[in-house]
Design a protein around this motif. Sequence first.
Motif, PDB file in Angstrom:
ATOM      1  N   LEU A 202      -4.733  17.233   0.506  1.00  0.00           N
ATOM      2  CA  LEU A 202      -5.101  16.160  -0.409  1.00  0.00           C
ATOM      3  C   LEU A 202      -4.506  14.865   0.130  1.00  0.00           C
ATOM      4  O   LEU A 202      -3.314  14.803   0.420  1.00  0.00           O
ATOM      5  N   THR A 203      -5.339  13.833   0.269  1.00  0.00           N
ATOM      6  CA  THR A 203      -4.882  12.522   0.729  1.00  0.00           C
ATOM      7  C   THR A 203      -5.265  11.490  -0.323  1.00  0.00           C
ATOM      8  O   THR A 203      -6.421  11.425  -0.735  1.00  0.00           O
ATOM      9  N   ALA A 204      -4.298  10.692  -0.779  1.00  0.00           N
ATOM     10  CA  ALA A 204      -4.552   9.665  -1.785  1.00  0.00           C
ATOM     11  C   ALA A 204      -3.978   8.338  -1.306  1.00  0.00           C
ATOM     12  O   ALA A 204      -2.874   8.290  -0.766  1.00  0.00           O
TER      13      ALA A 204
ATOM     14  N   THR B  81      -7.331   3.495  -3.988  1.00  0.00           N
ATOM     15  CA  THR B  81      -8.280   3.057  -2.968  1.00  0.00           C
ATOM     16  C   THR B  81      -9.092   4.224  -2.425  1.00  0.00           C
ATOM     17  O   THR B  81     -10.155   4.015  -1.858  1.00  0.00           O
ATOM     18  N   GLY B  82      -8.603   5.441  -2.578  1.00  0.00           N
ATOM     19  CA  GLY B  82      -9.358   6.592  -2.130  1.00  0.00           C
ATOM     20  C   GLY B  82      -8.592   7.883  -2.322  1.00  0.00           C
ATOM     21  O   GLY B  82      -7.366   7.901  -2.253  1.00  0.00           O
ATOM     22  N   VAL B  83      -9.329   8.961  -2.588  1.00  0.00           N
ATOM     23  CA  VAL B  83      -8.744  10.298  -2.703  1.00  0.00           C
ATOM     24  C   VAL B  83      -9.671  11.258  -1.964  1.00  0.00           C
ATOM     25  O   VAL B  83     -10.875  11.268  -2.208  1.00  0.00           O
ATOM     26  N   ASP B  84      -9.104  12.025  -1.044  1.00  0.00           N
ATOM     27  CA  ASP B  84      -9.874  13.001  -0.280  1.00  0.00           C
ATOM     28  C   ASP B  84      -9.226  14.374  -0.407  1.00  0.00           C
ATOM     29  O   ASP B  84      -8.009  14.496  -0.323  1.00  0.00           O
TER      30      ASP B  84
ATOM     31  N   ASP C  31       0.833  -1.196   0.000  1.00  0.00           N
ATOM     32  CA  ASP C  31       0.000   0.000   0.000  1.00  0.00           C
ATOM     33  C   ASP C  31       0.871   1.250   0.000  1.00  0.00           C
ATOM     34  O   ASP C  31       1.962   1.252   0.547  1.00  0.00           O
ATOM     35  N   LEU C  32       0.369   2.322  -0.604  1.00  0.00           N
ATOM     36  CA  LEU C  32       1.059   3.603  -0.670  1.00  0.00           C
ATOM     37  C   LEU C  32       0.076   4.706  -0.297  1.00  0.00           C
ATOM     38  O   LEU C  32      -1.070   4.704  -0.742  1.00  0.00           O
TER      39      LEU C  32
END
Length: 88
Positions: free
Chosen positions: A61-63, A75-78, A49-50
């Motif tokens: 920004l979180t990815a 798996t997700g971007v916020d 995972d990264l």
Amino acid sequence: MKKLIALFAVSSMASMTSAVAGVAISGSASVSYDDNGSAAASETSYDADLSIVGTAGSTTLTAGYDMEGASLATTGVDLATTVGPMTI
């Protein structure tokens, strides 16, 4: 006889300054091997995972990504930001 080997990659952090005030990169990985004794076929499982977090002012920004197999899967971007009294 059953053997289990597990390898873990320690999370690593990197920071840099550029157009984005702060960037943090972290990741984890594990590999398990089971020889299933002498009668059965061996089995290998893995997980990688990264995570990337970038912050500029009040915007973050979180990815997150799964890195198993031949391709990268998101798996997700916020994205979160504050504008005046509002947080979006």
